[in-house]
Design a protein around this motif. Structure first.
Motif, short mmCIF file in Angstrom:
data_model
loop_
_atom_site.label_atom_id
_atom_site.label_comp_id
_atom_site.label_asym_id
_atom_site.label_seq_id
_atom_site.Cartn_x
_atom_site.Cartn_y
_atom_site.Cartn_z
N LYS A 99 0.81 -1.05 -0.39
CA LYS A 99 0.23 -0.08 -0.29
C LYS A 99 1.29 1.21 -0.01
N VAL A 100 1.44 1.30 0.55
CA VAL A 100 2.31 2.34 0.90
C VAL A 100 3.57 3.20 -0.38
N VAL A 158 -5.08 -1.98 -2.16
CA VAL A 158 -4.18 -3.01 -3.03
C VAL A 158 -4.64 -4.60 -3.03
N THR A 159 -4.82 -5.10 -2.56
CA THR A 159 -5.61 -6.42 -1.83
C THR A 159 -6.06 -6.10 -3.84
N LYS A 160 -7.10 -5.63 -4.05
CA LYS A 160 -8.18 -5.12 -4.95
C LYS A 160 -7.22 -5.33 -6.30
N LEU A 164 3.46 -0.89 -11.76
CA LEU A 164 2.16 -2.03 -11.56
C LEU A 164 1.88 -2.56 -10.55
N ILE A 165 0.50 -2.12 -9.93
CA ILE A 165 0.38 -2.26 -8.57
C ILE A 165 0.68 -3.65 -7.28
N GLN A 193 -3.31 -14.51 0.03
CA GLN A 193 -2.83 -14.13 -0.99
C GLN A 193 -1.87 -14.04 -2.32
N GLU A 194 -1.38 -15.05 -1.84
CA GLU A 194 -0.61 -16.04 -2.77
C GLU A 194 -0.75 -16.41 -3.87
#
Ligand code: URA
Length: 200
Positions: A121-122, A134-136, A154-155, A168-169
């Protein structure tokens, strides 16, 4: 004020709390002409000790997936938004991020990568200058102007997320694979990646 040689900061005392908590300034690592630049948040304990980004547990997660997609750690550039370890691994403050921003911009400018991958995120919010889920949004490619130059970003979720949330892997692994594709790594998913570069 700070002093910088090439991509490395040799002296800086802009952030009093970080000067107290660091044992050394942790500069970016990897070739100064790398195609791929990873940007993390800031050094943790291991990084502070060794003087290199992503050498702790997050670093092993990152290294494993880099190897899997044919992007060796030695061939990529890895750096952080702030170069000094925050006390108790707290997030860097807005002021600390802004104090270190010039060093990051100089590094981005010198390395001139094909793609910047923001780990967590940071760095995502810091470079996109907006809030990021970030996850989304992981896996999303965006263009952002940094010092007037359009950059492809690229996030990615932070590799540390994998250490406490295995769900999240897949997202993490797929995003790193996408980075390899964007950088045109031979054998990465989707072939040479050149078409992707052209299509962006
Ligand atoms: N996490 C980060 O964001 N950066 C590092 O260098 C290590 C862990």
């Amino acid at each position: 004020m700070g002093e910088m040689e090439e991509c490395s900061v040799t002296e800086c005392t802009r952030c009093p709390e970080l000067v107290d908590s660091r044992s050394q300034i942790v500069n970016g690592t990897g070739p100064e002409d790398a195609d791929v630049l990873f940007v993390g948040e800031g050094p943790g304990a291991q990084e502070d000790t060794e003087g290199e980004p992503f050498v702790g547990r997050s670093g092993s997660v990152l290294d494993d997936q880099l190897r899997t997609v044919g992007l060796d750690r030695e061939s990529v550039r890895i750096t952080n938004c702030v170069r000094c370890r925050p006390p108790e691994n707290r997030d860097p403050t807005t002021e600390e991020l802004s104090n270190c921003r010039g060093y990051l911009e100089t590094e981005i400018d010198r390395v001139d990568p094909d793609v910047i991958i923001t780990l967590g995120k940071v760095p995502s919010e810091h470079l996109l200058e907006r809030s990021v889920a970030v996850t989304k949004e992981a896996g999303t490619v965006e263009e952002v102007r940094i010092q007037g130059t359009p950059r492809r970003l690229l996030i990615c979720v932070h590799p540390a997320a994998m250490l406490y949330d295995r769900s999240q892997e897949d997202t993490f692994n797929e995003t790193i694979a996408h980075a390899a594709e964007l950088a045109g790594v031979e054998g990465s998913e989707g072939g040479s990646g050149q078409t992707h570069l052209d299509n962006f």
